[in-house]
Motif scaffolding. Structure first.
Motif, PDB file in Angstrom:
ATOM      1  N   LEU A  50       0.827  -1.215   0.000  1.00 30.60           N
ATOM      2  CA  LEU A  50       0.000   0.000   0.000  1.00 30.60           C
ATOM      3  C   LEU A  50       0.856   1.258   0.000  1.00 30.60           C
ATOM      4  CD1 LEU A  50      -2.971  -0.906   2.365  1.00 30.60           C
ATOM      5  CD2 LEU A  50      -3.174  -0.118   0.017  1.00 30.60           C
ATOM      6  N   LYS A  51       2.017   1.184   0.656  1.00 30.81           N
ATOM      7  CA  LYS A  51       2.906   2.358   0.690  1.00 30.81           C
ATOM      8  C   LYS A  51       3.334   2.759  -0.715  1.00 30.81           C
ATOM      9  CE  LYS A  51       7.028   4.254   2.855  1.00 30.81           C
ATOM     10  NZ  LYS A  51       8.205   4.019   3.715  1.00 30.81           N
ATOM     11  N   THR A  52       3.507   1.734  -1.593  1.00 31.17           N
ATOM     12  CA  THR A  52       3.933   2.042  -2.967  1.00 31.17           C
ATOM     13  C   THR A  52       2.747   2.450  -3.845  1.00 31.17           C
ATOM     14  OG1 THR A  52       3.655  -0.254  -3.693  1.00 31.17           O
ATOM     15  CG2 THR A  52       5.805   0.359  -2.803  1.00 31.17           C
ATOM     16  N   LEU A  53       1.531   2.080  -3.429  1.00 28.02           N
ATOM     17  CA  LEU A  53       0.360   2.328  -4.290  1.00 28.02           C
ATOM     18  C   LEU A  53      -0.384   3.624  -3.980  1.00 28.02           C
ATOM     19  CD1 LEU A  53      -1.152  -1.290  -4.312  1.00 28.02           C
ATOM     20  CD2 LEU A  53      -0.005  -0.161  -6.217  1.00 28.02           C
ATOM     21  N   LEU A  54      -0.379   4.036  -2.705  1.00 28.84           N
ATOM     22  CA  LEU A  54      -1.173   5.221  -2.332  1.00 28.84           C
ATOM     23  C   LEU A  54      -0.445   6.512  -2.698  1.00 28.84           C
ATOM     24  CD1 LEU A  54      -2.553   4.252   1.204  1.00 28.84           C
ATOM     25  CD2 LEU A  54      -3.749   4.162  -0.967  1.00 28.84           C
TER      26      LEU A  54
END
Length: 598
Positions: A517-521
C-alpha cells in the motif's frame, strides 16, 4: 430411439478432448471443411486464447455404421478438464449414457482423470478408455494402458489407441460408441419429463434452455410447466444442437436439444429443473445433479455505484450460462453496494471477471477472496462466516473452524522434496504416498482450503515444471486459530482490504500489505499511517510522509525567528488537515494489493 447414442468426453486438462472432438466432427461430416477450425466447439474468445475449455458443448452427429448400413444419431458433449469447471462435467454426465475416458499417452493418468471417472461411474455410465496422442515421440503406450487397466479393470483390447492430431483411431471410437454405449432408456408415450442441463441468454429470443428428454415428446406450441418454479410457458421453438441450433417439429425421449419459451427474466429458469406438460404432467422431477458448493468467496463491486443494477443483470445472465456461479447482494463502507459471489476456485473467479468485462462491458472491483468458515461466540452460538465483517471481535470469539481438503497430487519422484516443502508450508499433513509405477507417484495430503485459494496451483506447476497434477475435495471442518486482519489508514479501517487469516500467517501478510500500500497510495499534504491490526493490536506499520510546500522560500535573510514563525504556522495547518483530511484509496490499488507476490 435404439439408434441414438449420448456420450461425453472426460479427461484431465490438456489431454486433447477438443482436438479429438474436432476429428469426430470431421469424420462424420458434421462440419464442412470450409467451416472447420481448431477447437471448433470452443466458441468463446477466452477459450481459444487460453487453449482451455470453459463450457461444455453439445453437438449432434449423424453416423452410418459401415457393417450394417444403419444410421445412428450421436449426441456428443465436450467437457472442460480443469478442476474449477468440474460442475460443467457433472451436468454433462447426467445427460449421457456413456463416456470416452481420454488419457494422454505421454502424461498418463492425472488427478482430474480419476476425479471425472468417479463422477461417471457414480452415474452408471459405460466407460470407453482411449489412449490419445499415440503419435508423439514421448508416448508410453503400453505403460499408460497398464495404468488404465489397473484403474478401471478392463482388458487391454478394450482400450482404443487414437490421435486427435492425425485422426488415428476415429473409426474405432465411433464403432465402440454405437456398439458398447447403450441406447437411451425412455418411453415416448409417457408424460413429458425433460431435464435442463444448460442454458444461455439471447437478447432477441430470451433464455434458450438446453435439454435432455428423458420421457415423452416435446413439440412446438406445447404448453409447458417448470416443475420447481411452477411457471407455465409455451414452447415457441424446439430443435437439436449441431454447430448452431437447428429447428425441428419435435424432440423425443433420448434426444438432446433446445427449447425457446420466450422467458426474458433469467432467474425464472434454473439449470437442473424439469420441464413437463401442463395438461399431462410427470409424477416426479428428473434426478438432476447436486447443488453447487462454492469454494472461494469474493465481493464484486461496480466502479461506479450507479451501475449496480446493470451489474445485477449481467451476473444473472452470466449465471444462466455458468450455473456454478452463486451471488447475493452486500454492501461495504468503502465500495458501496455490490455482490458477494461464490466460485469453485481462483481460475473460475478470474474467468468470471474477464467475462463480465468482455461480454457485459462491466468495470468491477474484486475484494480479497476467502473461503467459508464457522465461528462460535461466547454464548455457544455457531454461525457461518463468509466475509471478514462476519467474524466477532477477539474477546467475543470462542472458537473458529475452517474447511480441510483431501488433496491428491500425481507427479514424478524427482519433485517429492519440493512438493513436500510447499504443502508443509501451507499447513498440510502428508497422509500417504504411493508409487503407481516406478516413474509416477501419488501423494495425498490433508490441507486447509484457505491455503490453496491464492497461488498454490501456480506454485505447484512452477516447482514441478508442469509435471504435477492436482485434484481435491472438501472433507470436513476443523478447529483453527482464525483472526481478522484489518488495514487502517490514519486510524480509519478500510473494510474492503480486511482478510481472514491464520494467526501464524497474520504478521507476514500484514507487513506485505502495508509495504504494498505504501507504494500504491498517492502522497497527501499530510502524513499517512498505514497499519495492519488484529483487533486493537497493531502488528505492522508503514508511514507515507507528507508533501511539504516550501513556505520559507520568500524569506531571504533577516532573523531566524521569521522562518520559524512560518514553519510553526504550517505545522498547525498540517495538524488540522490531518484531523479533517480523508485518504482516498485508488480503485486499482484494491486489485494490486491482492497480488502480494508480484
Amino acid at each position: 430411439m435404439k439408434n441414438i447414442r449420448n456420450f461425453c468426453i472426460i479427461a484431465h486438462i490438456d489431454h486433447g478432448k477438443s482436438t479429438l472432438a474436432d476429428r469426430l466432427l470431421e469424420y462424420t461430416n458434421t462440419i464442412s471443411k470450409r467451416d472447420m477450425q481448431d477447437q471448433a466447439l470452443d466458441n468463446m474468445d477466452l477459450e481459444r486464447e487460453r487453449g482451455i475449455t470453459i463450457k461444455s458443448h453439445a453437438i449432434q452427429m449423424h453416423y452410418i455404421d459401415p457393417k450394417t448400413k444403419e444410421e445412428y444419431i450421436i449426441n456428443l458433449i465436450d467437457t472442460p478438464g480443469h478442476v474449477d469447471f468440474s460442475y460443467e462435467v457433472s451436468r454433462s454426465i447426467a445427460a449421457c449414457e456413456g463416456a470416452l475416458l481420454l488419457v494422454d499417452a505421454s502424461q498418463g493418468i492425472q488427478a482430474q482423470t480419476i476425479s471425472n471417472l468417479y463422477l461417471a461411474v457414480d452415474h452408471n455410465l459405460e466407460i470407453i478408455p482411449i489412449v490419445n496422442k499415440v503419435d508423439m515421440a514421448s508416448a508410453m503406450i503400453e505403460e499408460v494402458q497398464d495404468q488404465i487397466m489397473d484403474l478401471i479393470g478392463c482388458e487391454r483390447e478394450d482400450i482404443i489407441s487414437a490421435s486427435g492430431r492425425t485422426g488415428l483411431g476415429i473409426p474405432e471410437i465411433l464403432d465402440a460408441a454405437i456398439h458398447r454405449i447403450p441406447a437411451p432408456k425412455g418411453d415416448v408415450d409417457a408424460p413429458l419429463q425433460t431435464m435442463i442441463f444448460d442454458s444461455m441468454f439471447n437478447s432477441y429470443r430470451g433464455v434458450i434452455a438446453y435439454v435432455r428428454v428423458m420421457n415423452g415428446v416435446m413439440k412446438k406450441g406445447d404448453k409447458l410447466r417448470f416443475y420447481n418454479t411452477g411457471k407455465e410457458v409455451i414452447a415457441e421453438e424446439v430443435g437439436v444442437l449441431r454447430l448452431g441450433q437447428f429447428e425441428s417439429a419435435e424432440i423425443r425421449a433420448g434426444d438432446v436439444g433446445y427449447v425457446i419459451t420466450g422467458i426474458k427474466v433469467s432467474r425464472e429458469i434454473k439449470v437442473g429443473d424439469t420441464i413437463t406438460h401442463v395438461a399431462r404432467p410427470c409424477s416426479e422431477p428428473v434426478r438432476g445433479f447436486e447443488e453447487v458448493k462454492p469454494m472461494v468467496f469474493a465481493g464484486i463491486y461496480p466502479l461506479d455505484n450507479d451501475d449496480f443494477e446493470d451489474l445485477r443483470d449481467s451476473l444473472e445472465k452470466l449465471q444462466l450460462n455458468d450455473a456454478s456461479l452463486v451471488f447475493e447482494p452486500e454492501s461495504s463502507v468503502a465500495l458501496g453496494f455490490g455482490f458477494r459471489c461464490g466460485f469453485l476456485g481462483m481460475l473460475h473467479l478470474e474467468i468470471v471477471q474477464e467475462r463480465l468485462y468482455r461480454e457485459f462491458d462491466q468495470d468491477i472491483i474484486t475484494t480479497v477472496p476467502n473461503v467459508t468458515y464457522f465461528a462460535t461466540n461466547m454464548k455457544d452460538e455457531r454461525f457461518t462466516v463468509r466475509q471478514p465483517s462476519d467474524l466477532p471481535e477477539p474477546n467475543h470469539l470462542q472458537s473458529a473452524e475452517e474447511p480441510y481438503i483431501f488433496a491428491q497430487i500425481i507427479t514424478k519422484p524427482d519433485y517429492i522434496g519440493s512438493i513436500m516443502k510447499l504443502c508443509l508450508d501451507k499447513r498440510g499433513m502428508l497422509q500417504k504416498q504411493t508409487y503407481l509405477t516406478p516413474s509416477r507417484l501419488e501423494m495425498n495430503f490433508h490441507m486447509p482450503l484457505a491455503e490453496i485459494v491464492f497461488d498454490f496451483y501456480d506454485q505447484l506447476k512452477s516447482l514441478t515444471r508442469g509435471y504435477a497434477s492436482f485434484d481435491y475435495h472438501v472433507i470436513d471442518y476443523r478447529l483453527t486459530d482464525l483472526v481478522r486482519l484489518d488495514i487502517k489508514l490514519n486510524q480509519e479501517q478500510v473494510d474492503a482490504l480486511s482478510a481472514l487469516v491464520h494467526r501464524s500467517k497474520a504478521e507476514q501478510m500484514g507487513r506485505k500489505m502495508c509495504e504494498k500500500l505504501k507504494t500504491l497510495l498517492p502522497r497527501q499534504q499530510f502524513q499517512i499511517a498505514i497499519q495492519a491490526a488484529i483487533g486493537a493490536k497493531v502488528i505492522a506499520r508503514e508511514t507515507i510522509s507528507a508533501l511539504r510546500k516550501d513556505v520559507t522560500a520568500k524569506c531571504y535573510g533577516g532573523d531566524i525567528s521569521r522562518k520559524r514563525k512560518l514553519l510553526e504556522k504550517q505545522k498547525e495547518g498540517k495538524k488540522k488537515m490531518k484531523q479533517f483530511g480523508s485518504v482516498e484509496v485508488p480503485q486499482e490499488a484494491f486489485l494490486k494489493v491482492l497480488k502480494l507476490n508480484d
